[in-house]
Design an enzyme around this catalytic site. Structure first.
Site, PDB file in Angstrom:
ATOM      1  CG  ASP A 189     -14.643 132.285 -61.494  1.00 57.22           C
ATOM      2  OD1 ASP A 189     -13.919 131.599 -60.759  1.00 57.22           O
ATOM      3  OD2 ASP A 189     -14.576 132.271 -62.735  1.00 57.22           O
TER       4      ASP A 189
ATOM      5  CD  GLU B 196     -11.151 132.651 -57.962  1.00 54.18           C
ATOM      6  OE1 GLU B 196     -10.670 131.532 -57.727  1.00 54.18           O
ATOM      7  OE2 GLU B 196     -11.831 132.904 -58.975  1.00 54.18           O
TER       8      GLU B 196
END
Length: 717
Positions: free
Chosen positions: A353, A389
């Site tokens: 993330d 990401e």
């Protein structure tokens, strides 16, 4: 009165490894802090409610406080109190009144109960976070549990799916089975539920190879959500990087072993387990946040602080704080965590993330950062799937295509381009060509391969595929923020009615557009990622930010009805086609260069006349119908297997009206065999119907077709 401090039973122990380690003779406790003056080990009863005694760790070696307790055992409940200066303006927030969780804890007991006593400063004080709060927080805190990591894995083996064959399936441990009728009620929403054979059978039928789980690290529910009767459903609020979330276990105290059992069953079915991990920030927030672990252990080391105002946090994550991966001990914690999940928990990879954060140094993003180097050189981590990401909200935070070799990346350019093309936006042709060919413009450097582009059209954050064709606007009213949260630029279209409708024409267009997007995803070069439930038309009722919706909005509804059954069957057809034709998942970038050995071009782009597109066609903003011609004969060398040398023609028409398309001539070709037409219901479609070279095919508005070239049999030499 606090328990008396006891030092009679503790010996110096060792500074390594960090955490609480059962040796068979006792437990070694080791805690890093560069700026603390004293660390107290706090022992609790089996319930974690009563503090029994405090033991000062007797030794300090290389910035690690440590001690060995011979009468501690697996199951021992503990936490820490850390002494040191409370000087927020210098970056230090030590407060021994606050019980702190071990960053290396393998298991936890109890739940956090939000209270003002959890904060290191006195809430409401005129000096705000510069004040010092003396209330004891222990009664409101979860605790850590010593774990014996022994587990009989039997014959468990990692599936080791090659990148070229990988298809991700992003899902939530609870949401995927909470409403599943074939999962026993006591297993729904748990690790065991995900490992249910009927659930696994469905996932496998979609061609999926790798199940990507939303965060399962130990995480907290935000107090403001609890006040509204909600929770942090997605889980992007981590506080422990070594402990599986208790909330997904049938028996919370056995989350450790239940997670392992789930992994073993998924592996037995040939499925990889990918974890979505949140190392970019923690649940402690900014200077006004609670003191729960890192902040009270060594705030100045664990977090990035403003260089000239160390009272405040750098907030490149948008969550209040940013983990400081530039510090060697913090970097060690993250890589130790990754190795633990691979070595001890047998996971097969990680999706990071806000991955840009992890590659940030004080001067910004660096694809040669200490973190990326540490992962790439580590023999254990270099052998698993690493997916970034590749963005954050900090300066220079958007880094799609810029991670180092060996990494894959979520490609939001693919998402936005394909959505925009099918919704009918102008000027998408040139960008679409790049995206369908593996985004070579972004990833074809340093020996990177097409699989580095993780292609997706929907993910946990945003509209589902069904909602992309059902709503023009987001509908997040259930989140209690007056619909202000979530993205407003969704590149969606409702085709005449906002929300569900009984209009058969609108529903036909919507379902065909879902098929178009699913087909584009499975037939593109790169690594596809399917959002769980998109294969049967799952809806979130227009909510594109369901992070706090632990209810029917987020849980998958397995009552598919006819539409869902059709979409599942269609998705299974796509999976079979991708498996049947390796040219759809080549391990190298295809180019439009003429291949001398085979006498063909590996990649061509055609206009409706059947001729190759020229620069004017690419630049024309109204180009909405084009075809991709893949010729598998354009291979450098190697063993020829069935399907490897196939020639495939994919026609895409985003116009709302039909287009006459001339099927092109091709060397050795005798006919084009139709494999797919998203305008034709499966039960009505002729099995691999053939069409002559030069045939003019009527391509329905908003539809996608796939043909394979039937060739003359070559004479044996």
């Amino acid at each position: 009165m606090p328990p008396a401090i006891n030092t009679s039973r503790v010996t110096e122990g060792r500074p390594n490894p960090l955490g609480a380690t059962w040796t068979g003779l006792g437990v070694n406790f080791a805690l890093f802090s560069a700026h603390a003056t004293k660390v107290e080990l706090c022992l609790f009863d089996a319930s974690g409610e009563t503090e029994l005694e405090r033991i000062e760790l007797p030794e300090y070696t290389n910035e690690v406080f440590h001690g060995f307790l011979p009468d501690a055992r697996p199951g021992t409940i503990y936490a820490y109190r850390v002494h040191g200066p409370y000087e927020p303006e210098a970056g230090h927030r030590f407060n021994p009144n606050k019980l702190l969780l071990d960053p290396y804890a393998l298991s936890h007991v109890g739940d956090l109960k939000w209270d003002h006593a959890l904060f290191g400063y006195t809430i409401g004080h005129k000096d705000k976070d510069l004040s010092f709060d003396e209330r004891d927080s222990a009664v409101f805190m979860p605790k850590c549990r010593v774990v014996d990591p022994a587990f009989t894995w039997g014959n468990d083996r990692r599936p080791r799916i090659p990148w070229e064959r990988t298809i991700f399936y992003e899902t939530h441990v609870k949401g995927i089975t909470k409403r599943h009728p074939l999962v026993p009620e006591d297993q729904r929403g748990t690790y065991a539920g995900l490992a249910n054979r009927d659930v696994i059978r469905h996932i496998k039928s979609l061609g999926v190879t790798s199940v990507e789980l939303l965060p399962i690290h130990f995480f907290l529910n935000d107090d403001y959500l609890l006040e509204k009767g909600m929770i942090n459903y997605w889980g992007y609020n981590s506080l422990g990087f070594f402990s599986p979330a208790r909330r997904y276990a049938r028996t919370p105290d056995f989350a450790f072993s239940e997670f392992k059992e789930m992994v073993a069953r998924l592996h037995d079915a040939g499925l990889e387990v990918i974890m979505d991990v949140v190392y970019n920030h923690t649940a402690e927030g900014n200077e006004q946040g609670a003191t729960l672990s890192f902040k009270g252990i060594d705030n100045a080391s664990y977090y990035r602080l403003l260089p000239d105002q160390k009272r405040y946090y750098i907030n490149d994550t948008g969550t209040g704080n940013t983990v400081n991966l530039s510090h060697p001990r913090v970097l060690q914690m993250v890589t130790d965590s990754l190795r633990y999940w691979v070595n001890e928990m047998h996971v097969d990879g990680f999706r990071f993330d806000l991955g840009t954060i992890l590659a940030r140094e004080p001067d910004g993003f660096d694809n040669q950062s200490a973190f990326l180097k540490a992962c790439n050189q580590d023999p254990l981590l270099a052998d698993v799937k690493l997916i970034a990401e590749p963005w954050d909200i900090g300066p220079g935070g958007y880094q799609v295509g810029n991670f180092s070799p060996g990494w894959a990346e979520w490609n939001d350019k693919y998402r936005d381009t394909v959505r925009g093309f099918w919704v009918g936006e102008e000027g998408k042709a040139a960008d679409l060509g790049n995206r369908l060919a593996g985004s070579a413009d972004l990833f074809d450097h340093n020996g990177r391969k097409p699989w580095a582009s993780v292609n997706f059209l929907a993910a946990h954050d945003g509209f589902t595929l069904n909602d992309l064709v059902t709503y023009d606007e987001k509908h997040n009213e259930a989140n209690g923020e007056d619909n202000r949260d979530g993205h407003s630029h969704n590149i969606s279209h409702n085709y005449g009615v906002e929300g569900p409708t009984d209009d058969p024409e609108i529903n036909a267009v919507r379902e065909r557009q879902i098929r178009n997007m699913l087909a584009t995803l499975y037939l593109s070069q790169g690594t596809p990622m399917l959002l769980a439930g998109d294969e049967f038309g799952r809806t979130q009722q227009g909510n594109n930010n369901a992070y706090c919706q632990d209810n029917e909005i987020s849980w998958l509804d397995w009552d598919w009805k006819e539409k869902g059954e059709r979409l599942v069957a269609f998705t299974q057809r796509l999976a079979a086609l991708r498996d049947r034709f390796p040219v759809l998942r080549r391990g190298r970038f295809l180019s439009g260069e003429f291949h001398e050995a085979s006498g063909v071009k590996g990649l061509s782009w055609l206009k409706p006349s059947g001729e190759e597109m020229d620069s004017a066609d690419w630049e024309d903003p109204n180009t909405r119908c084009l075809a991709r011609l893949l010729d598998g004969r354009a291979q450098e060398s190697g063993i020829r297997r069935p399907g490897h040398d196939a020639t495939l023609l994919m026609i895409m028409n985003a116009y709302h009206e039909a287009v006459e398309f001339t099927l092109p001539a091709s060397q050795d070709g005798t006919a084009w065999v139709r494999l797919l037409d998203t305008n034709i219901e499966e039960e009505d479609e002729d099995e691999e119907a053939s069409f002559d070279i030069g045939h003019t095919y009527t391509v329905t508005g908003r539809s996608l077709l796939l043909f394979s070239l039937k060739t003359r049999k070559r004479k044996a030499r």
